[in-house]
Scaffold this motif. Structure first.
Motif, PDB file in Angstrom:
ATOM      1  N   VAL A  29       1.101  -1.642  -0.051  1.00  0.00           N
ATOM      2  CA  VAL A  29      -0.129  -0.158  -0.172  1.00  0.00           C
ATOM      3  C   VAL A  29       0.715   1.193  -0.322  1.00  0.00           C
ATOM      4  CG1 VAL A  29      -1.793   1.577   0.738  1.00  0.00           C
ATOM      5  CG2 VAL A  29      -1.887  -1.111   0.571  1.00  0.00           C
ATOM      6  N   THR A  30       1.868   1.250   0.534  1.00  0.00           N
ATOM      7  CA  THR A  30       2.441   2.358   1.285  1.00  0.00           C
ATOM      8  C   THR A  30       3.428   2.463  -0.763  1.00  0.00           C
ATOM      9  OG1 THR A  30       4.493   1.068   1.953  1.00  0.00           O
ATOM     10  CG2 THR A  30       3.060   2.680   3.464  1.00  0.00           C
ATOM     11  N   GLY A  31       3.632   1.369  -1.060  1.00  0.00           N
ATOM     12  CA  GLY A  31       4.330   1.275  -2.405  1.00  0.00           C
ATOM     13  C   GLY A  31       5.740   1.336  -2.864  1.00  0.00           C
ATOM     14  N   GLN A  32       6.551   0.965  -0.826  1.00  0.00           N
ATOM     15  CA  GLN A  32       7.825   1.009  -0.630  1.00  0.00           C
ATOM     16  C   GLN A  32       8.773  -0.373  -1.285  1.00  0.00           C
ATOM     17  OE1 GLN A  32       7.380   0.535   3.653  1.00  0.00           O
ATOM     18  NE2 GLN A  32       8.898  -1.009   3.391  1.00  0.00           N
ATOM     19  N   ILE A  33       7.819  -0.883  -2.124  1.00  0.00           N
ATOM     20  CA  ILE A  33       8.094  -2.519  -2.337  1.00  0.00           C
ATOM     21  C   ILE A  33       7.907  -2.512  -4.045  1.00  0.00           C
ATOM     22  CG2 ILE A  33       6.179  -3.311  -2.277  1.00  0.00           C
ATOM     23  CD1 ILE A  33       9.986  -5.283  -1.849  1.00  0.00           C
ATOM     24  N   LEU A  34       7.596  -1.743  -4.189  1.00  0.00           N
ATOM     25  CA  LEU A  34       6.839  -1.603  -6.199  1.00  0.00           C
ATOM     26  C   LEU A  34       8.722  -0.995  -6.444  1.00  0.00           C
ATOM     27  CD1 LEU A  34       3.883   0.115  -5.524  1.00  0.00           C
ATOM     28  CD2 LEU A  34       4.607  -2.607  -5.735  1.00  0.00           C
ATOM     29  N   PRO A  35       9.307  -0.122  -6.522  1.00  0.00           N
ATOM     30  CA  PRO A  35      10.057   0.470  -7.513  1.00  0.00           C
ATOM     31  C   PRO A  35      11.599  -1.053  -7.131  1.00  0.00           C
ATOM     32  CG  PRO A  35      10.120   2.274  -6.006  1.00  0.00           C
ATOM     33  CD  PRO A  35       8.679   0.588  -5.575  1.00  0.00           C
ATOM     34  N   HIS A  36      11.269  -2.131  -6.432  1.00  0.00           N
ATOM     35  CA  HIS A  36      11.877  -2.906  -6.307  1.00  0.00           C
ATOM     36  C   HIS A  36      11.467  -4.136  -7.057  1.00  0.00           C
ATOM     37  CE1 HIS A  36      14.755  -1.340  -3.375  1.00  0.00           C
ATOM     38  NE2 HIS A  36      14.005  -1.115  -2.760  1.00  0.00           N
ATOM     39  N   ILE A  37       9.745  -4.416  -7.133  1.00  0.00           N
ATOM     40  CA  ILE A  37       9.440  -5.394  -7.828  1.00  0.00           C
ATOM     41  C   ILE A  37       9.096  -4.769 -10.010  1.00  0.00           C
ATOM     42  CG2 ILE A  37       6.690  -6.123  -8.800  1.00  0.00           C
ATOM     43  CD1 ILE A  37       6.033  -5.424  -5.398  1.00  0.00           C
ATOM     44  N   VAL A  79      12.020  -3.972 -10.732  1.00  0.00           N
ATOM     45  CA  VAL A  79      12.954  -3.876 -11.251  1.00  0.00           C
ATOM     46  C   VAL A  79      13.285  -5.364 -11.234  1.00  0.00           C
ATOM     47  CG1 VAL A  79      15.563  -4.084 -10.918  1.00  0.00           C
ATOM     48  CG2 VAL A  79      14.310  -2.144  -9.961  1.00  0.00           C
ATOM     49  N   SER A  80      13.001  -5.993 -10.210  1.00  0.00           N
ATOM     50  CA  SER A  80      13.012  -7.212 -10.805  1.00  0.00           C
ATOM     51  C   SER A  80      12.190  -8.066 -11.922  1.00  0.00           C
ATOM     52  CB  SER A  80      12.509  -7.820  -8.920  1.00  0.00           C
ATOM     53  OG  SER A  80      13.635  -8.294  -8.382  1.00  0.00           O
ATOM     54  N   LEU A  81      11.284  -7.750 -12.068  1.00  0.00           N
ATOM     55  CA  LEU A  81      10.545  -8.282 -13.355  1.00  0.00           C
ATOM     56  C   LEU A  81      10.481  -7.468 -14.303  1.00  0.00           C
ATOM     57  CD1 LEU A  81       6.272  -6.823 -12.375  1.00  0.00           C
ATOM     58  CD2 LEU A  81       7.479  -9.563 -12.008  1.00  0.00           C
ATOM     59  N   ILE A 132      13.148 -17.974  -9.351  1.00  0.00           N
ATOM     60  CA  ILE A 132      14.262 -18.360  -8.163  1.00  0.00           C
ATOM     61  C   ILE A 132      15.051 -18.181  -8.099  1.00  0.00           C
ATOM     62  CG2 ILE A 132      15.460 -20.738  -7.450  1.00  0.00           C
ATOM     63  CD1 ILE A 132      12.747 -22.375  -7.442  1.00  0.00           C
ATOM     64  N   SER A 133      16.187 -18.037  -9.422  1.00  0.00           N
ATOM     65  CA  SER A 133      16.876 -17.469  -9.653  1.00  0.00           C
ATOM     66  C   SER A 133      17.863 -16.100  -9.484  1.00  0.00           C
ATOM     67  CB  SER A 133      17.746 -18.060 -11.057  1.00  0.00           C
ATOM     68  OG  SER A 133      16.749 -17.450 -12.225  1.00  0.00           O
ATOM     69  N   LEU A 134      16.266 -15.672 -10.099  1.00  0.00           N
ATOM     70  CA  LEU A 134      16.600 -14.211 -10.021  1.00  0.00           C
ATOM     71  C   LEU A 134      16.344 -13.744  -8.194  1.00  0.00           C
ATOM     72  CD1 LEU A 134      15.829 -11.185 -10.543  1.00  0.00           C
ATOM     73  CD2 LEU A 134      13.372 -11.665 -10.418  1.00  0.00           C
ATOM     74  N   VAL A 135      15.797 -14.122  -7.628  1.00  0.00           N
ATOM     75  CA  VAL A 135      16.247 -14.001  -6.312  1.00  0.00           C
ATOM     76  C   VAL A 135      17.108 -14.341  -5.687  1.00  0.00           C
ATOM     77  CG1 VAL A 135      15.387 -14.644  -3.575  1.00  0.00           C
ATOM     78  CG2 VAL A 135      13.739 -13.647  -5.927  1.00  0.00           C
ATOM     79  N   GLY A 136      17.896 -15.557  -6.463  1.00  0.00           N
ATOM     80  CA  GLY A 136      19.147 -15.474  -5.923  1.00  0.00           C
ATOM     81  C   GLY A 136      20.314 -14.856  -6.155  1.00  0.00           C
ATOM     82  N   ALA A 137      20.526 -14.502  -7.065  1.00  0.00           N
ATOM     83  CA  ALA A 137      21.368 -13.614  -7.712  1.00  0.00           C
ATOM     84  C   ALA A 137      21.314 -11.959  -7.088  1.00  0.00           C
ATOM     85  CB  ALA A 137      20.884 -13.554  -9.713  1.00  0.00           C
ATOM     86  N   GLU A 138      19.742 -11.493  -7.269  1.00  0.00           N
ATOM     87  CA  GLU A 138      20.089 -10.271  -6.376  1.00  0.00           C
ATOM     88  C   GLU A 138      19.984 -10.683  -4.873  1.00  0.00           C
ATOM     89  OE1 GLU A 138      15.885  -8.232  -9.144  1.00  0.00           O
ATOM     90  OE2 GLU A 138      15.381  -9.265  -7.162  1.00  0.00           O
ATOM     91  N   LEU A 139      20.414 -11.654  -4.220  1.00  0.00           N
ATOM     92  CA  LEU A 139      21.059 -11.403  -3.303  1.00  0.00           C
ATOM     93  C   LEU A 139      22.327 -11.324  -2.786  1.00  0.00           C
ATOM     94  CD1 LEU A 139      18.466 -14.930  -1.473  1.00  0.00           C
ATOM     95  CD2 LEU A 139      18.704 -12.615  -0.860  1.00  0.00           C
ATOM     96  N   VAL A 140      22.998 -11.645  -4.285  1.00  0.00           N
ATOM     97  CA  VAL A 140      24.471 -11.699  -4.277  1.00  0.00           C
ATOM     98  C   VAL A 140      24.898 -10.792  -4.503  1.00  0.00           C
ATOM     99  CG1 VAL A 140      26.851 -12.889  -4.587  1.00  0.00           C
ATOM    100  CG2 VAL A 140      24.463 -14.287  -3.832  1.00  0.00           C
ATOM    101  N   ALA A 141      24.138 -10.251  -6.238  1.00  0.00           N
ATOM    102  CA  ALA A 141      24.290  -9.261  -6.592  1.00  0.00           C
ATOM    103  C   ALA A 141      23.734  -8.329  -6.925  1.00  0.00           C
ATOM    104  CB  ALA A 141      25.223 -10.051  -8.321  1.00  0.00           C
ATOM    105  N   ARG A 161      19.344  -3.404  -5.461  1.00  0.00           N
ATOM    106  CA  ARG A 161      18.056  -2.905  -6.089  1.00  0.00           C
ATOM    107  C   ARG A 161      17.588  -4.025  -6.484  1.00  0.00           C
ATOM    108  NH1 ARG A 161      16.666   1.094 -10.342  1.00  0.00           N
ATOM    109  NH2 ARG A 161      14.267   0.945  -9.071  1.00  0.00           N
ATOM    110  N   GLY A 162      15.670  -4.176  -6.321  1.00  0.00           N
ATOM    111  CA  GLY A 162      15.467  -5.738  -6.555  1.00  0.00           C
ATOM    112  C   GLY A 162      14.626  -6.084  -5.076  1.00  0.00           C
TER     113      GLY A 162
END
Length: 266
Positions: free
Chosen positions: A67-75, A77-79, A207-216, A219-220
């Motif tokens: 609702v606050t939109g704080q996650i939307l920019p990261h979504i 980028v990830s999408l 799955i691979s996206l989240v794994g990559a974003e955890l390390v490298a 944003r996301g």
């Protein structure tokens, strides 16, 4: 037991279609409700609520970050990353799979590299990708691409190999040029299997996206999971996990809906 199951199935079929759909929807979500209830019970009793926040608090935190939109920019980028990586894997995978099935030279050239890459956890390539491409979108897209490539290649390859040879001979006898056969005969015949490969690749992409974003990534969604975990904000961390899980779930469902209609049309 089998007789009782059969009677229940017959009873379900006798109900109006809206009632059947509602019943199946409720039935599908029962395991999630059980997990949520179990989670709520053990949090604060068997497991510290600081480590495992109650499910109700996670739901509220999920609603808040949406609702606050704080996650939307990261979504966003990830999408973009998952769409780019998956899209590239579809293009390359379909062409490579059909090419390997129809041309022996192509199969001989790519068979060994693909066999070596297939069992390798793609997340293990993240350090090397960082050296090549740096921290950011390019690395995440590359990891998603590599992770999704093999299911699409294999489904395209198997489908192209199983195309009825009589169909190919028929169009050759009708005078169709050899270079047109893959595009006008092989590809349409392999569409159902290609679509299946894409459906298999979608959850792998997330799955691979989240794994990559955890390390490298800085944003996301994966980066947000890591950031909240590092500062001990586990409620928000679980909330972000719920968000990406829901996105992946509904992405598969929407794709399946479109796939059914496309297969009917083809």
């Amino acid at each position: 037991m089998a007789h009782a199951t059969l009677r229940i199935t017959e009873l379900g079929k006798s109900l109006p279609e809206p009632v059947q759909k509602t019943g199946w929807f409720v039935f599908e979500w029962i395991p999630i409700a059980l997990v949520a209830g179990f989670w709520e019970i053990i949090s604060g009793s068997f497991v510290s609520s600081e480590i495992l926040p109650p499910f109700s608090e996670v739901v509220l935190a999920t609603w808040e970050i949406i609702v606050t939109g704080q996650i939307l920019p990261h979504i966003q980028v990830s999408l973009f990353r998952v769409t780019a990586g998956l899209g590239m894997s579809i293009i390359v995978g379909v062409l490579l799979g059909i090419g390997m099935a129809r041309l022996q030279s192509v199969e001989n050239f790519f068979e060994v590299p693909l066999a070596l890459i297939y069992p390798l956890p793609k997340i293990a390539l993240v350090p090397l990708a960082i050296l090549w491409l740096g921290v950011g979108t390019a690395t995440s897209v590359l990891i998603v691409f590599l992770a999704c490539l093999l299911p699409i290649v294999l489904n395209s390859y198997n489908a192209a190999q199983n195309v009825d040879q009589n169909l190919i001979w028929s169009v050759q006898m009708m005078g169709m040029d050899s270079w047109k056969i893959p595009l006008k005969v092989v590809v349409p015949a392999t569409i159902p299997s290609i679509l299946t490969g894409i459906r298999q690749a979608i959850p792998i992409a997330f799955i691979s996206l989240v794994g990559a974003e955890l390390v490298a990534s800085n944003r996301g969604v994966g980066f947000e999971i890591l950031r909240h975990g590092q500062i001990g904000n586990y409620t928000s961390m679980f909330a972000v996990i719920v968000v990406i899980s829901l996105i992946a779930f509904f992405s598969v469902r929407v794709y399946e809906w479109g796939e059914r209609r496309l297969v009917q049309w083809t």
